[in-house]
Each structure stands twice: as structure tokens, then as C-alpha cells.
Design a protein around this motif. Structure first.
Motif, PDB file in Angstrom:
ATOM      1  N   VAL A 120       0.840  -1.184   0.000  1.00  0.00           N
ATOM      2  CA  VAL A 120       0.000   0.000   0.000  1.00  0.00           C
ATOM      3  C   VAL A 120       0.885   1.247   0.000  1.00  0.00           C
ATOM      4  N   PRO A 121       0.658   2.170  -0.906  1.00  0.00           N
ATOM      5  CA  PRO A 121       1.459   3.401  -0.940  1.00  0.00           C
ATOM      6  C   PRO A 121       1.321   4.199   0.353  1.00  0.00           C
ATOM      7  N   ALA A 122       2.328   4.991   0.638  1.00  0.00           N
ATOM      8  CA  ALA A 122       2.281   5.854   1.809  1.00  0.00           C
ATOM      9  C   ALA A 122       1.147   6.863   1.680  1.00  0.00           C
ATOM     10  N   ARG A 123       0.636   7.299   2.827  1.00  0.00           N
ATOM     11  CA  ARG A 123      -0.473   8.257   2.842  1.00  0.00           C
ATOM     12  C   ARG A 123      -0.128   9.496   2.024  1.00  0.00           C
ATOM     13  N   ALA A 124       1.083  10.012   2.179  1.00  0.00           N
ATOM     14  CA  ALA A 124       1.468  11.219   1.453  1.00  0.00           C
ATOM     15  C   ALA A 124       1.441  10.993  -0.052  1.00  0.00           C
ATOM     16  N   ALA A 125       1.841   9.803  -0.485  1.00  0.00           N
ATOM     17  CA  ALA A 125       1.836   9.496  -1.913  1.00  0.00           C
ATOM     18  C   ALA A 125       0.412   9.431  -2.454  1.00  0.00           C
ATOM     19  N   VAL A 126      -0.497   8.872  -1.660  1.00  0.00           N
ATOM     20  CA  VAL A 126      -1.896   8.787  -2.094  1.00  0.00           C
ATOM     21  C   VAL A 126      -2.513  10.176  -2.188  1.00  0.00           C
ATOM     22  N   LEU A 127      -2.297  11.000  -1.179  1.00  0.00           N
ATOM     23  CA  LEU A 127      -2.882  12.339  -1.210  1.00  0.00           C
ATOM     24  C   LEU A 127      -2.287  13.184  -2.331  1.00  0.00           C
ATOM     25  N   ALA A 128      -1.055  12.877  -2.720  1.00  0.00           N
ATOM     26  CA  ALA A 128      -0.406  13.647  -3.788  1.00  0.00           C
ATOM     27  C   ALA A 128      -1.072  13.440  -5.140  1.00  0.00           C
ATOM     28  N   ILE A 129      -1.788  12.316  -5.321  1.00  0.00           N
ATOM     29  CA  ILE A 129      -2.413  12.048  -6.619  1.00  0.00           C
ATOM     30  C   ILE A 129      -3.901  12.413  -6.642  1.00  0.00           C
ATOM     31  N   VAL A 130      -4.434  12.901  -5.518  1.00  0.00           N
ATOM     32  CA  VAL A 130      -5.845  13.288  -5.492  1.00  0.00           C
ATOM     33  C   VAL A 130      -6.073  14.399  -6.514  1.00  0.00           C
ATOM     34  N   GLY A 131      -7.079  14.207  -7.347  1.00  0.00           N
ATOM     35  CA  GLY A 131      -7.374  15.156  -8.419  1.00  0.00           C
ATOM     36  C   GLY A 131      -7.106  14.588  -9.791  1.00  0.00           C
ATOM     37  N   LEU A 132      -6.190  13.620  -9.858  1.00  0.00           N
ATOM     38  CA  LEU A 132      -5.936  12.957 -11.141  1.00  0.00           C
ATOM     39  C   LEU A 132      -7.022  11.934 -11.422  1.00  0.00           C
ATOM     40  N   SER A 133      -7.243  11.617 -12.688  1.00  0.00           N
ATOM     41  CA  SER A 133      -8.101  10.500 -13.040  1.00  0.00           C
ATOM     42  C   SER A 133      -7.454   9.220 -12.520  1.00  0.00           C
ATOM     43  N   LEU A 134      -8.270   8.224 -12.217  1.00  0.00           N
ATOM     44  CA  LEU A 134      -7.761   7.036 -11.547  1.00  0.00           C
ATOM     45  C   LEU A 134      -6.694   6.298 -12.351  1.00  0.00           C
ATOM     46  N   ASP A 135      -6.820   6.251 -13.669  1.00  0.00           N
ATOM     47  CA  ASP A 135      -5.807   5.544 -14.442  1.00  0.00           C
ATOM     48  C   ASP A 135      -4.456   6.238 -14.334  1.00  0.00           C
ATOM     49  N   HIS A 136      -4.462   7.562 -14.331  1.00  0.00           N
ATOM     50  CA  HIS A 136      -3.218   8.321 -14.153  1.00  0.00           C
ATOM     51  C   HIS A 136      -2.693   8.156 -12.734  1.00  0.00           C
ATOM     52  N   ALA A 137      -3.598   8.146 -11.767  1.00  0.00           N
ATOM     53  CA  ALA A 137      -3.192   7.989 -10.372  1.00  0.00           C
ATOM     54  C   ALA A 137      -2.504   6.654 -10.143  1.00  0.00           C
ATOM     55  N   MET A 138      -3.078   5.574 -10.689  1.00  0.00           N
ATOM     56  CA  MET A 138      -2.497   4.252 -10.482  1.00  0.00           C
ATOM     57  C   MET A 138      -1.163   4.105 -11.203  1.00  0.00           C
ATOM     58  N   LEU A 139      -1.008   4.774 -12.319  1.00  0.00           N
ATOM     59  CA  LEU A 139       0.272   4.732 -13.016  1.00  0.00           C
ATOM     60  C   LEU A 139       1.365   5.360 -12.156  1.00  0.00           C
ATOM     61  N   ARG A 140       1.020   6.397 -11.415  1.00  0.00           N
ATOM     62  CA  ARG A 140       2.000   7.036 -10.537  1.00  0.00           C
ATOM     63  C   ARG A 140       2.258   6.209  -9.282  1.00  0.00           C
ATOM     64  N   LEU A 141       1.203   5.602  -8.751  1.00  0.00           N
ATOM     65  CA  LEU A 141       1.349   4.866  -7.500  1.00  0.00           C
ATOM     66  C   LEU A 141       1.931   3.475  -7.701  1.00  0.00           C
ATOM     67  N   ALA A 142       1.706   2.884  -8.869  1.00  0.00           N
ATOM     68  CA  ALA A 142       2.208   1.534  -9.148  1.00  0.00           C
ATOM     69  C   ALA A 142       2.836   1.503 -10.533  1.00  0.00           C
ATOM     70  N   PRO A 143       3.918   2.256 -10.745  1.00  0.00           N
ATOM     71  CA  PRO A 143       4.508   2.363 -12.082  1.00  0.00           C
ATOM     72  C   PRO A 143       5.067   1.049 -12.612  1.00  0.00           C
TER      73      PRO A 143
END
Length: 224
Positions: free
Chosen positions: A36-59
Motif C-alpha cells: 500500500v502506498p504511503a499516505r502522502a503518496a496517495v494524497l499527492a495524486i488526489v485530483g488525477l483520473s484514476l488511471d493516471h493515479a495508479m500509473l504514478r502509485l504503481a509504475p
């Protein structure tokens, strides 16, 4: 008087949804057997579409794995919303009063541009009784992810308001970058999920919701 449009981001700007976001992301990554990504990493992607968010969180994840993460997140978030009701994404203090006062001003229109899905936004608007305020609602289902300007461009087209008479209000760099790309002023808020210093493309950043009306006046005075 020409009409003016105030476009709001949702998560981190109007509502504090971080508990639900973290819980849903934890469930999605857990179901996929990923750390599970760190809380800060998750909050950093809030606002992106989910596909973009997951690409950043699980590259490093395969495309099909990221697709399952997206669906797992949607299912977990939806379940949490059904369980908690309006409490899953409470309005920041003063938000309802601010929207009421803003909507009462002659010539002011209010809209939304959010990375949420249509289902998610509609449920949130219904839960908090906000439907009467928004004349245009732009969601991730219909547009490229922020910071692409498509959401703002669609809101301008729907309302007939010029870019010079519009302001994008948000808490993330994605909101401010989207505003700049669309040629509208960006007004940052400091109570959300990105640090104020990250909002480099904001015309200004406010610390309290009651500071929003005078900040809007200052922006429009400069463009009048």
C-alpha cells in the motif's frame, strides 16, 4: 454586467475525503497483493483520473494489474460511501454557507471540475444537498485527466462565460496547472492535499474559506 464563473475542485477543496480515499486505496492495493502506498503518496495524486493515479502509485505494475486497481478502488470507495453516507466526505467548515452566499450574488455562476466519476460526484452532491448551486459539472468520465484544460473549456462552453471572467478554485497543482492551460485565473486553497508552495500557477492562495469572496474580487478587478 457580464456573467462570471467560479469553478470548484471537490476533493480537498469543498470536501475532506481523505479518510475514504486512503481506505479505498488500501483495499485496492491489498486485494491486488501490492504494498500500500504511503499516505502522502496517495494524497499527492488526489485530483488525477484514476488511471493516471495508479500509473504514478504503481509504475511497475502491469497494465491489467493497474486496471484491477482502478476497479478495486471504485468498488471500495462506493461501498464506503454507502456505509457512511454524507459522513464519508464531509464538507469543510463554512463551505455550505460560502456556496449559498456566492450563488446569491447577481451574475455569478458556479461549477465543478473534478477527478471524481459522474456517479461519485452525483452521490456527493445529493448527500450534501448541493445540486441547486452548480450550473455545470465536469468529471473524469468525460475528459482527459487534469491538468488538461478540457474540463474548464467545457464549463466555459456550457455557460457562455469567457476565460477572463472565470476562476478555478482548487487545492492541488493539477487544478492550478489546468487553470493556466485554459487561460483562466487559478485561486489556490491551503487547506487541501497539496502544500501551498506547490500551487505555483495560482494567482493567489487563501488560508480560510471566508477569504474566498474578496480574493475573487481582487482577481476580477485586475481583469476588468
Amino acid at each position: 454586467m457580464s456573467q462570471r464563473l467560479v469553478i470548484f475542485d471537490v476533493d480537498g477543496t469543498l470536501v475532506d475525503s481523505q479518510v475514504s480515499i486512503i481506505a479505498a486505496m488500501t483495499a485496492a492495493f491489498g486485494a491486488e497483493g501490492l504494498a500500500v502506498p504511503a499516505r502522502a503518496a496517495v494524497l499527492a495524486i488526489v485530483g488525477l483520473s484514476l488511471d493516471h493515479a495508479m500509473l504514478r502509485l504503481a509504475p511497475g505494475a502491469a497494465a491489467d494489474s493497474r486496471a484491477r486497481l482502478v476497479e478495486g478502488y471504485k468498488a471500495a470507495y462506493h461501498a464506503h460511501r454507502l456505509e457512511q453516507g454524507a459522513a464519508h466526505s464531509p464538507l469543510f467548515p463554512g463551505t455550505a454557507e460560502m456556496l449559498e452566499d456566492l450563488a446569491a450574488q447577481p451574475g455569478i455562476l458556479i461549477g465543478v471540475a473534478t477527478g471524481k466519476s459522474r456517479r461519485g460526484l452525483d452521490a456527493l452532491i445529493e448527500a450534501h444537498g448541493l445540486g441547486r448551486y452548480f450550473v455545470t459539472t465536469q468529471v473524469a468520465d468525460d475528459h482527459p485527466s487534469k491538468p488538461h484544460p478540457a474540463m474548464i473549456e467545457a464549463a466555459l462552453a456550457e455557460t457562455g462565460v469567457s476565460a477572463a471572467d472565470a476562476v478555478m478554485v482548487g487545492d492541488t497543482s493539477y487544478d492550478m496547472d489546468m487553470a493556466r492551460a485554459a487561460g483562466v485565473a487559478g485561486l489556490g486553497v491551503s487547506w487541501g492535499y497539496h502544500a501551498p508552495e506547490a500551487l505555483k500557477n495560482a494567482r493567489s492562495v487563501i488560508d480560510r474559506i471566508e477569504d474566498l469572496p474578496p480574493a475573487l474580487d481582487r482577481i476580477w478587478e485586475k481583469t476588468a
